[in-house]
Design a protein around this motif. Structure first.
Motif, PDB file in Angstrom:
ATOM      1  N   GLY A 187       2.679   1.208 -14.526  1.00  0.00           N
ATOM      2  CA  GLY A 187       2.185   2.484 -15.010  1.00  0.00           C
ATOM      3  C   GLY A 187       0.782   2.782 -14.539  1.00  0.00           C
ATOM      4  N   SER A 188       0.421   4.032 -14.641  1.00  0.00           N
ATOM      5  CA  SER A 188      -0.916   4.584 -14.374  1.00  0.00           C
ATOM      6  C   SER A 188      -1.516   4.120 -13.061  1.00  0.00           C
ATOM      7  N   SER A 189      -2.760   3.680 -13.085  1.00  0.00           N
ATOM      8  CA  SER A 189      -3.466   3.318 -11.863  1.00  0.00           C
ATOM      9  C   SER A 189      -2.986   1.999 -11.280  1.00  0.00           C
ATOM     10  N   ILE A 190      -2.284   1.185 -12.073  1.00  0.00           N
ATOM     11  CA  ILE A 190      -1.757  -0.087 -11.583  1.00  0.00           C
ATOM     12  C   ILE A 190      -0.737   0.177 -10.481  1.00  0.00           C
ATOM     13  N   ARG A 191       0.123   1.162 -10.688  1.00  0.00           N
ATOM     14  CA  ARG A 191       1.135   1.542  -9.693  1.00  0.00           C
ATOM     15  C   ARG A 191       0.468   1.956  -8.382  1.00  0.00           C
ATOM     16  N   THR A 192      -0.568   2.761  -8.477  1.00  0.00           N
ATOM     17  CA  THR A 192      -1.257   3.244  -7.280  1.00  0.00           C
ATOM     18  C   THR A 192      -1.856   2.093  -6.485  1.00  0.00           C
ATOM     19  N   VAL A 193      -2.527   1.162  -7.174  1.00  0.00           N
ATOM     20  CA  VAL A 193      -3.149   0.022  -6.495  1.00  0.00           C
ATOM     21  C   VAL A 193      -2.087  -0.838  -5.821  1.00  0.00           C
ATOM     22  N   LEU A 194      -0.983  -1.103  -6.520  1.00  0.00           N
ATOM     23  CA  LEU A 194       0.065  -1.966  -5.966  1.00  0.00           C
ATOM     24  C   LEU A 194       0.774  -1.310  -4.784  1.00  0.00           C
ATOM     25  N   GLU A 195       1.042  -0.003  -4.871  1.00  0.00           N
ATOM     26  CA  GLU A 195       1.705   0.690  -3.767  1.00  0.00           C
ATOM     27  C   GLU A 195       0.836   0.708  -2.519  1.00  0.00           C
ATOM     28  N   LEU A 196      -0.466   0.968  -2.681  1.00  0.00           N
ATOM     29  CA  LEU A 196      -1.359   0.999  -1.524  1.00  0.00           C
ATOM     30  C   LEU A 196      -1.654  -0.399  -0.988  1.00  0.00           C
ATOM     31  N   ALA A 197      -1.395  -1.431  -1.789  1.00  0.00           N
ATOM     32  CA  ALA A 197      -1.532  -2.807  -1.294  1.00  0.00           C
ATOM     33  C   ALA A 197      -0.321  -3.204  -0.457  1.00  0.00           C
TER      34      ALA A 197
END
Length: 179
Positions: free
Chosen positions: A121-131
């Motif tokens: 959820g939230s910003s965790i998803r964004t960080v993991l996807e861009l990693a």
């Protein structure tokens, strides 16, 4: 005048032959902040940006400026300064379970089997996807602040270790980890 033979043998731009890496930036949060001064209230903007190449490198940056565009630009440069490398497996997941804490936020990340996708959820998803992580289960524990959750995810990803790193730290052969 420059010698013509000298300029012919030297390449003018050495970077033309190297392929450029593709970096993606995503805005997590833009907030308007107010500072009370003697002359009144001074408005500025804070932007939280995540930058990554979707191939194992990711960073979180924060930028503050008087307008949104400059805040985003400063956040991108701050994110480039704070890049980390994430060890990924063949199935584009993490090597093991990990927790990361930052402030009041705690993030729990767990590797998943192929075909699961990014469940976060939230910003965790964004960080993991861009990693570049494709299969993962993640849970946000504690606070709901997007900036602290992004930093907690970075802390969790920074503490990951591959079997080769653990084997070298313990002075053991790598084959012992796969028996």
């Amino acid at each position: 005048m420059v010698n013509s033979k000298e300029s012919e043998t030297r390449p003018r731009n050495r970077r033309t032959n190297t392929p450029r890496e593709k970096w993606s930036e995503r805005v997590i949060q833009i907030s308007r902040v107010v500072k009370v001064c003697k002359g009144g209230k001074k408005l500025s903007f804070r932007a939280v940006i995540v930058i990554g190449n979707e191939n194992g490198q990711v960073g979180v940056g924060v930028g503050k400026a008087d307008d949104v565009v400059m805040a985003i630009t400063k956040g991108i440069t701050d994110g480039r300064r704070n890049l980390i490398t994430v060890p990924l497996t063949k199935t584009k997941t993490l090597p093991h379970v990990m927790t990361g804490r930052f402030g009041a936020c705690e993030v729990f990340v767990k590797p998943a089997s192929q075909g699961t996708g990014v469940i976060a959820g939230s910003s965790i998803r964004t960080v993991l996807e861009l990693a570049g992580v494709k299969n993962i289960l993640a849970k946000q524990l504690g606070g709901a602040n997007p900036l602290n959750n992004a930093h907690a995810t970075i802390v969790a990803l920074k503490n990951l270790k591959t079997p080769a790193i653990v084997a070298s730290e313990r002075n053991l052969p790598l084959e012992r980890f796969y028996s």
